[in-house]
Design a protein around this motif. Sequence first.
Motif, short mmCIF file in Angstrom:
data_model
loop_
_atom_site.label_atom_id
_atom_site.label_comp_id
_atom_site.label_asym_id
_atom_site.label_seq_id
_atom_site.Cartn_x
_atom_site.Cartn_y
_atom_site.Cartn_z
N PRO A 1 0.84 -1.20 0.00
CA PRO A 1 0.00 0.00 0.00
C PRO A 1 0.87 1.25 0.00
CG PRO A 1 -0.78 -1.58 1.63
CD PRO A 1 0.54 -2.09 1.14
N ILE A 2 0.46 2.25 -0.76
CA ILE A 2 1.20 3.51 -0.81
C ILE A 2 0.46 4.57 -0.02
CG2 ILE A 2 2.38 3.05 -2.98
CD1 ILE A 2 0.21 4.54 -4.44
N PRO A 3 1.15 5.57 0.49
CA PRO A 3 0.48 6.60 1.31
C PRO A 3 -0.40 7.49 0.45
CG PRO A 3 2.77 7.19 0.95
CD PRO A 3 2.60 5.83 0.37
N SER A 4 -1.58 7.80 0.96
CA SER A 4 -2.45 8.73 0.24
C SER A 4 -1.97 10.15 0.45
CB SER A 4 -3.90 8.59 0.74
OG SER A 4 -4.00 9.08 2.05
N SER A 5 -2.40 11.03 -0.43
CA SER A 5 -2.00 12.44 -0.31
C SER A 5 -2.61 13.10 0.91
CB SER A 5 -2.39 13.21 -1.58
OG SER A 5 -3.78 13.07 -1.81
N ILE B 1 4.58 7.00 8.94
CA ILE B 1 5.49 5.89 9.18
C ILE B 1 4.74 4.57 9.29
CG2 ILE B 1 5.44 6.11 11.69
CD1 ILE B 1 8.45 5.17 9.43
N GLU B 2 3.43 4.62 9.55
CA GLU B 2 2.64 3.40 9.65
C GLU B 2 2.36 2.79 8.27
OE1 GLU B 2 -0.86 4.03 11.94
OE2 GLU B 2 0.21 5.04 13.56
N ASN B 3 2.53 3.58 7.21
CA ASN B 3 2.30 3.05 5.87
C ASN B 3 3.42 2.06 5.52
OD1 ASN B 3 3.06 3.45 2.74
ND2 ASN B 3 0.85 3.53 3.03
N PRO B 4 3.09 0.87 5.01
CA PRO B 4 4.12 -0.14 4.75
C PRO B 4 5.21 0.32 3.78
CG PRO B 4 1.95 -1.16 4.74
CD PRO B 4 1.73 0.33 4.81
N ARG C 1 5.86 7.47 -6.28
CA ARG C 1 6.53 7.31 -7.57
C ARG C 1 6.93 5.86 -7.80
NH1 ARG C 1 7.16 9.17 -12.67
NH2 ARG C 1 9.30 9.08 -13.42
N LEU C 2 7.33 5.18 -6.73
CA LEU C 2 7.79 3.79 -6.85
C LEU C 2 6.65 2.80 -6.73
CD1 LEU C 2 11.06 4.07 -4.73
CD2 LEU C 2 10.81 4.15 -7.21
N GLU C 3 5.42 3.29 -6.51
CA GLU C 3 4.19 2.51 -6.60
C GLU C 3 4.13 1.34 -5.62
OE1 GLU C 3 2.71 2.71 -11.04
OE2 GLU C 3 4.80 2.07 -10.99
N GLY C 4 4.88 1.44 -4.52
CA GLY C 4 4.82 0.40 -3.50
C GLY C 4 5.52 -0.89 -3.88
N ILE C 5 6.32 -0.89 -4.95
CA ILE C 5 7.06 -2.11 -5.34
C ILE C 5 8.23 -2.27 -4.36
CG2 ILE C 5 8.37 -3.25 -7.16
CD1 ILE C 5 6.86 -1.51 -9.18
#
Length: 989
Positions: free
Chosen positions: A426-430, A438-441, A473-477
């Motif tokens: 999951p990526i952080p929302s705006s 920091i809780e975002n994976p 930008r890295l899309e959570g990869i």
Amino acid sequence: MALPWRVEMFGGLRVVQSDRTITRFQTQKTRALLAYLALNLKTAHSREVLAEMLWPGGDPVAVRNRLNQAVSSLRRQLEPANIVYGSVLVTDQRTIRLNPESIVTDIDEFQRHIHRAEVEGSDSDRKIFLRKAVDLYSGEFLVGFYADWTAMEQLRLSDMYSNALYDLLDISRETGDTELAIRSANLLLKLDPADEGTHCDLMRIYLDAGRYSAARRQYEELARVLAAEETTPSDEAVTLNQEAGQKKPVGERKLVTSDVGPHLEQEPKEIAQSTLPSPINRFVGRESDIQRLVAILTEDSTRLVTIVGLGGTGKTRLALQVAGVLIDPYDRNVFFVSLADATDSRQIEEVIASALGIRGSENIARRLRQNLQTLIVLDDFERVIDKGEASLLQLLSDVPGLKFLVTSRQPLRLDAERIYPLSPLPIPSSEEPIEFLIENPSVALFVDRAQAVLPDFQLTPRNAEVVRQICLRLEGIPLAIELVASWAKTVAPSQMISMLADRFALLESRRRDISPRHRTMRAVIDSGVSFLSPDLQSLFYRLSVFQGGWTLEAAAEVCQVPNVLSAMDELGEQSLIQIENSGGDAIRFRMLDTLRDYAAEHVPSSVQAECANLHAGFFSRLAEESRSHMVQNDQRVWLDLMEAEYANFSAAFNWYLAHGLIEHALQLAVAITTFWEFKGRATEGRHWLERALSHLSPESNVGAAVYAAAITNLARLIWVRGDFSSATQWHSQSLDAWLAIGNSRGIIAAQLNIQMEAHRTRDYQTAISMLRDCLVRAEDLGDKYIQARCWLALGNTLVEMRELDEGRAHYEQSLKIAREIDNNYRIATALSNLGNLATIQNQGDLARHYLLEAVNRFEQVGAHSSRTDAFLHLAKMERRKEDVAAALSWHARIWQNAPEETYHIQALFLEQSFVAWLVGNAGLAAVFLGFVDRQREDLGALNFDIEATNYEELVSSVKLKLGTDGFETAWRMGQTLDLAQAAQRMLRA
């Protein structure tokens, strides 16, 4: 009614409905509010009690406002546009609760199963319900929550869980269910590793089953645990260990049938145990994936699970984490087998034999049968996928207790296979607050890997936004995040985001221990694309023309694919595109931007030009089709479609401009105008039209009707945005252009624009004249949609002229026609205006009836801007009833919609003035009045005719309270504020 939400509170908090899952909330307090409401599902909770529980000791007004914000945030998540307002979250002025018909919880199910187990008579029935309860307990209740009420519930539920396990252990032993007894005992030992009684129970179970080595290992584990507590095993445990030691030190026995009849088969010796490699760094995120995979592999019917995903998404690490969790339940018979170096499917059994410590692949099945259950992780199976499945199927057939967990870039396509698609992190929302970033994976992984090379790296308020943008930008990869983070010692985050303009610039590792296939992101994609046939590679490259996704129909036409369905399916199986089934009318496909950029590099320029031309034509036709449907009753469907395809519309528009096709660009922008209006995105639409018009030249050859439609729409969008002087210049030009053509629809559109400006400037006679002419033209055309719009606008003008009864009659006529054509949007606008008129006439109950139905219909349609009108009317209705909390709750929704229309901003702050006066803050009321006055001076917009008396009374009352000097000071302060400064003073803050 939509399917109920399922609130899962064991092991954290997640909310699930069909294929939707919510794990992120606006704030920690919002998350705690939902958990508390779900735990006490059948109770209506006092707002005051909730506020004090969540924000103890805070200012009453401030915490009440915070509670309202939390409720509004939950409502947006639990009641999206397709769900009736108030159907999930039920609120009134005093209480808040969840609707039990719309919510189910795992806690409730857990307790219900425990109760059923207590009242059932037979052991078999009790075992069924106890097992259901135990399976639901996927972790401690609301782990990570820290509050008195959670601590008490954690203790209570943990006790229920452990008691259920003890009961299940006893019943399993009595009924001869050995495997369930072992599982129950191991789960108890996870709760209390030093529970010697359970260790002894487990040793007895192993002895009864003839698994003597397992009994001895259990004793060794007990001795290890007790040694840490400086004690030794009891005499009972020692005796059990001695009993196990007296048996022959060979493999376990199994009842088999042969030519000589049933007999116990003795295996020659035990195989090696657990070959899981130790991780070299911390595993971040994927907690829910681990839980789901563990649950899947625990199911008796599941023998083969394949984790499928793009290279670099972390399939191997996830499989290892899952295997680590299952080591104890599988009695340490868990093995990892890498196929990275395999070149032939015939090597599979040899590699497996080597990992298990078995000499000769022909002995694998015979050796594995000595274990009641075994889990083998097969990594990188795509390298032998052509013929490797046969070996797996044979082993599964020969060894009943064997299960495989496979990682692969594509499914194995076997009946026994259960596919587990793995998406990026999951990526952080705006909108995510920086303090919770920091809780975002994705962010947590970036920070962890950056600290590996730069130990003092920290996420700070200064770099948090840049880190957010890097992860987006890295899309959570995961691999991409790790590669970029590895540069943290020499490249600052702000430099990283700049360098990532070339997406692959930093996606390269300097580690010596990483495989060549994972050293760069480009190499990972090269490896995946190499598995494609030449035709599929060509299609993959062509798909880079799409922005934001596509449908089957779009791919077939733009990429000229004959068998598009099978091609999309195969690319999806290879994890090179994502298949999105949202439950709508059409399945959509999407490509990660990282893959799209790679594909765009490989498509020949001539092919790219051909695809771009076909792409622009397809989406131009789709926009025109969408515009024709916007006046029908399936507006929401087409609004959603246009939202989904908006990036493609933008790409088509830009392609037309770049190639000098200005008429096509204008036609496309005109077709999208209604979408911009419904969504409250007037500035965006204005920008498109002005860009296209700026490219006009004598050589453009733009038709008169196209030009007239463009400037008519531009005039409307500019007016809605509040730039009235600029809009007026276009109004007359657009009307002249349509009159010259003699097009009635165009004349109506221009005159409807002009009457809005006339209404704003109180030139009511001009407005009425224009509207009556429009009405006659609409009747001649037989266009009831325009008729309903004209009747409504006439009603607005008559109400401002204080002709209230006649105005109501016009609203009702608009409503009547709207119902005849069954158009939700026009019905909603008529109801909204009738509700506002009822408020003006102090008919509160009638106003509420009209306005809530209007809001519901606007929600169904997805008309954000018009929905905000209804919110304003509701806020005014509640304010007139002096219900400050209710009024402010509507103010919060108005602000959250963040409409671009100047009218909405001014009306909101005028209502803030009234409410500030009601709560006794005359100074703030004067500040807001000054702000609104300045806005009116600069931009115009608000027309006070019908409510001029109320406005003047407010100004007089505030001035009397503050005195002339105090009032002037506050008023002037308001006039100096910009929008952001005024917003900081909003009462809801």
